[in-house]
Each structure stands twice: as C-alpha cells, then as structure tokens.
Design a protein around this motif. Structure first.
Motif, short mmCIF file in Angstrom:
data_model
loop_
_atom_site.label_atom_id
_atom_site.label_comp_id
_atom_site.label_asym_id
_atom_site.label_seq_id
_atom_site.Cartn_x
_atom_site.Cartn_y
_atom_site.Cartn_z
N GLY A 140 0.78 -1.19 -0.47
CA GLY A 140 0.34 0.05 0.08
C GLY A 140 0.46 1.63 -0.16
O GLY A 140 0.70 1.95 -0.66
N HIS A 141 2.03 1.28 0.58
CA HIS A 141 2.60 2.07 0.82
C HIS A 141 3.45 2.34 -0.15
O HIS A 141 3.92 3.93 -1.16
CB HIS A 141 3.50 2.63 1.29
CG HIS A 141 3.14 2.34 3.76
ND1 HIS A 141 1.96 1.93 4.29
CD2 HIS A 141 3.83 3.94 4.48
CE1 HIS A 141 1.73 2.10 4.80
NE2 HIS A 141 2.63 3.28 5.29
N LEU A 142 3.96 1.54 -1.19
CA LEU A 142 4.33 1.53 -2.58
C LEU A 142 3.31 2.32 -3.42
O LEU A 142 3.92 3.30 -4.49
CB LEU A 142 4.98 0.31 -2.97
CG LEU A 142 6.60 -0.10 -1.97
CD1 LEU A 142 7.06 -1.57 -2.87
CD2 LEU A 142 7.88 1.25 -2.37
N LEU A 143 2.75 2.20 -3.38
CA LEU A 143 1.66 1.93 -4.30
C LEU A 143 1.18 3.29 -3.79
O LEU A 143 1.10 4.49 -4.75
CB LEU A 143 -0.30 1.50 -4.37
CG LEU A 143 0.45 -0.32 -5.28
CD1 LEU A 143 -0.97 -0.86 -4.66
CD2 LEU A 143 -0.07 0.33 -6.38
N ILE A 144 1.10 4.51 -3.05
CA ILE A 144 0.36 5.37 -2.68
C ILE A 144 1.20 6.13 -3.33
O ILE A 144 1.54 7.17 -3.60
CB ILE A 144 0.53 6.16 -1.50
CG1 ILE A 144 -1.21 5.29 -1.06
CG2 ILE A 144 0.50 6.94 -0.92
CD1 ILE A 144 -0.92 5.16 0.46
N LEU A 184 -4.86 8.14 -6.31
CA LEU A 184 -4.26 8.42 -4.81
C LEU A 184 -5.84 8.78 -3.81
O LEU A 184 -5.09 7.80 -2.64
CB LEU A 184 -3.55 9.53 -5.52
CG LEU A 184 -2.95 9.93 -4.03
CD1 LEU A 184 -1.99 8.56 -3.53
CD2 LEU A 184 -1.81 11.07 -3.76
N LEU A 185 -6.65 9.34 -3.48
CA LEU A 185 -7.54 9.81 -2.53
C LEU A 185 -8.54 8.44 -2.29
O LEU A 185 -8.52 8.07 -1.07
CB LEU A 185 -8.36 10.76 -3.55
CG LEU A 185 -9.24 10.92 -2.10
CD1 LEU A 185 -8.44 11.68 -0.88
CD2 LEU A 185 -10.64 12.46 -2.52
N LEU A 186 -8.50 7.93 -3.99
CA LEU A 186 -9.37 6.41 -3.14
C LEU A 186 -8.16 5.60 -2.74
O LEU A 186 -9.21 5.04 -2.02
CB LEU A 186 -9.56 6.05 -4.73
CG LEU A 186 -11.23 7.07 -5.11
CD1 LEU A 186 -11.46 6.53 -7.00
CD2 LEU A 186 -12.26 7.08 -4.21
N LEU A 187 -7.35 5.99 -3.39
CA LEU A 187 -6.20 4.68 -2.69
C LEU A 187 -5.72 4.60 -1.42
O LEU A 187 -5.78 3.96 -0.25
CB LEU A 187 -4.97 4.82 -3.97
CG LEU A 187 -3.50 3.48 -3.28
CD1 LEU A 187 -4.49 2.24 -3.11
CD2 LEU A 187 -2.88 3.47 -4.45
N THR A 188 -5.82 6.00 -0.73
CA THR A 188 -5.70 6.32 0.08
C THR A 188 -6.59 6.14 1.01
O THR A 188 -6.31 5.57 2.43
CB THR A 188 -5.02 8.04 0.42
OG1 THR A 188 -4.37 8.72 -0.44
CG2 THR A 188 -4.49 8.52 2.37
N ILE A 189 -8.10 6.20 0.79
CA ILE A 189 -9.13 5.68 1.79
C ILE A 189 -9.11 3.94 1.98
O ILE A 189 -9.11 3.23 2.96
CB ILE A 189 -10.47 5.79 0.59
CG1 ILE A 189 -10.77 7.77 0.72
CG2 ILE A 189 -11.38 5.84 1.93
CD1 ILE A 189 -11.87 7.99 0.23
N LEU A 190 -8.90 3.50 0.80
CA LEU A 190 -8.44 1.69 0.67
C LEU A 190 -7.05 1.50 1.94
O LEU A 190 -7.91 0.66 2.53
CB LEU A 190 -8.17 1.15 -0.61
CG LEU A 190 -8.14 -0.42 0.21
CD1 LEU A 190 -9.32 -0.59 -0.58
CD2 LEU A 190 -7.81 -0.35 -2.26
#
Length: 227
Positions: A168-172, A197-203
């Motif tokens: 998750g950190h790598l994707l962000i 990026l916003l959706l990924l952060t929520i995920l």
C-alpha cells in the motif's frame, strides 16, 4: 531525497537514535486511561465502545479459559491499528512494515498459545497434527505436513502484515509521484491521478485497520485451538 522506493522503509535516525522507538511509543501517548475526571468525554466513550465491540467479536467463539487473553489482544489490536494509521501521515515511519518487528510480535504470542495447549490439553493439541480418519499409509506424510503448517503460522502472520502495508505504501508513493509528474502536462490527467490517489489512500486506511484486526483475530483462533 530517496535513492529508491524502498528507502522509505528504512528506519530513520536522529542524532544516532532510531526514530522507530518514538514511533512505537507514540500510540501509548495518544490513548490515555480513563479517570474519574474524564470518564464521560466523547473520545473515551468512543474508545470504550470500540474496545468492547472488537473484543466481544474476537472472543465470542473462545471458551472462558481463553478470555484471560482479552487485555493482551485488545491492547495489541489498538497498538497495531494506531501504528498502521499513524504511518499514513506524511514524513512518518511505519514500524509494521518491518518484518523483524512483526515476527517479534507473532512468534512469542503464537508460541505461548502452543505451549498453553501442550500444558493444559496435550492429547488434543497433538491430535491436531493428525486428522481423524486418516488412512494408515498417509499418517507419516500428514503429520509432517501439519507440523510444517503449524510452524509456518507465525511466519504467515508477520509476512501478511508486512506485505499488505508495504504494498500500500509503495502504491501511494508511485501514484503521488505520477501525479506530480503529470502536473505540467495535463490538468485533466492530474485530476484523474489525484482522484485515484485519494481513493487509494482511503483504501489504505481500511487496510491498516483490517490487517491489525486480522492479525489479532488469527491469534485468537490459534488460542481457541489450545484452550
């Protein structure tokens, strides 16, 4: 500036002091014990409701002997969840991305559940290594397989937590870098990547909470087998 993507998972130091120590102490500085003067405030009420609900769900299938672990597992749940969520803030470090730390939590707790089972109910605990009704020729093979699966459990606990948070950190980091890279190229593309990026952060916030819960839940299942 980082030389590669994985530099963000190296424990930073300040004046030759590893900042991972501060990251590990931070959750205990955030959550204060309830006192007579602040028992009825909203943060303590939400904290108490969350602990009661999560502990009830975790220990519902466990017998009364296993309820002695309620304080340990509830504290571990709050600790892991706090570290995971605090690691999502900018310029912070997530200790649970370190496999060594996760194994340091998983191995002693798993080993304790195994030792409790061997002490209190040795026949039942050893019986888990051989399913009932197994044909005689398959007995040695199944005992070896079940023994290997037993010793893989703490490794699976640590690797699962490390892999999910690291991914998750790598994707962000990758998507945020892409957002900055396309800023000068196209406004529409920038808004699109920022929305992703916003959706990924929520995920990732959900993943941080779920992985802490799954870590404690699996430990409770191991405890259920040995109590």
């Amino acid at each position: 500036m980082m030389n590669n993507l994985f530099d963000q998972f190296a424990s930073p130091t300040l004046f030759f002091t590893p900042l991972i120590i501060i990251a590990l102490l931070t959750p205990w500085l955030i959550f204060f014990p309830a006192t007579k003067t602040c028992t009825n405030n909203r943060p303590n009420a939400i904290q108490s409701w969350f602990l009661k609900t999560s502990t009830k769900q975790i220990f519902l299938p466990i017998n009364h002997a296993g309820h002695k672990w309620a304080l340990i597992l509830a504290s571990l749940l709050v600790f892991l969840m706090s570290i995971n969520l605090l690691g999502l803030f900018p310029y912070t470090f997530t200790p649970t991305t370190q496999l060594s730390m996760n194994l340091g939590l998983a191995v002693p707790l798993w080993l304790t559940t195994v030792l409790i089972g061997l002490r209190n109910q040795p026949t039942i605990s050893l019986g888990h290594l051989l399913p009932e009704g197994t044909p005689t020729p398959l007995i040695p093979i199944l005992i070896v397989i079940e023994t290997i699966s037993l010793f893989i459990r703490p490794l699976a606990l640590g690797v699962r937590l490390t892999a999910n948070l690291t991914a998750g950190h790598l994707l962000i980091h990758l998507i945020s870098s892409a957002t900055l890279a396309v800023t000068a190229m196209s406004t529409g593309l920038t808004l699109l990547t920022f929305a992703v990026l916003l959706l990924l952060t929520i995920l990732e916030i959900a993943v941080a909470m779920i992985q802490a819960y799954v870590f404690v839940l699996l430990l409770s299942l191991y405890l259920q087998e040995n109590t």
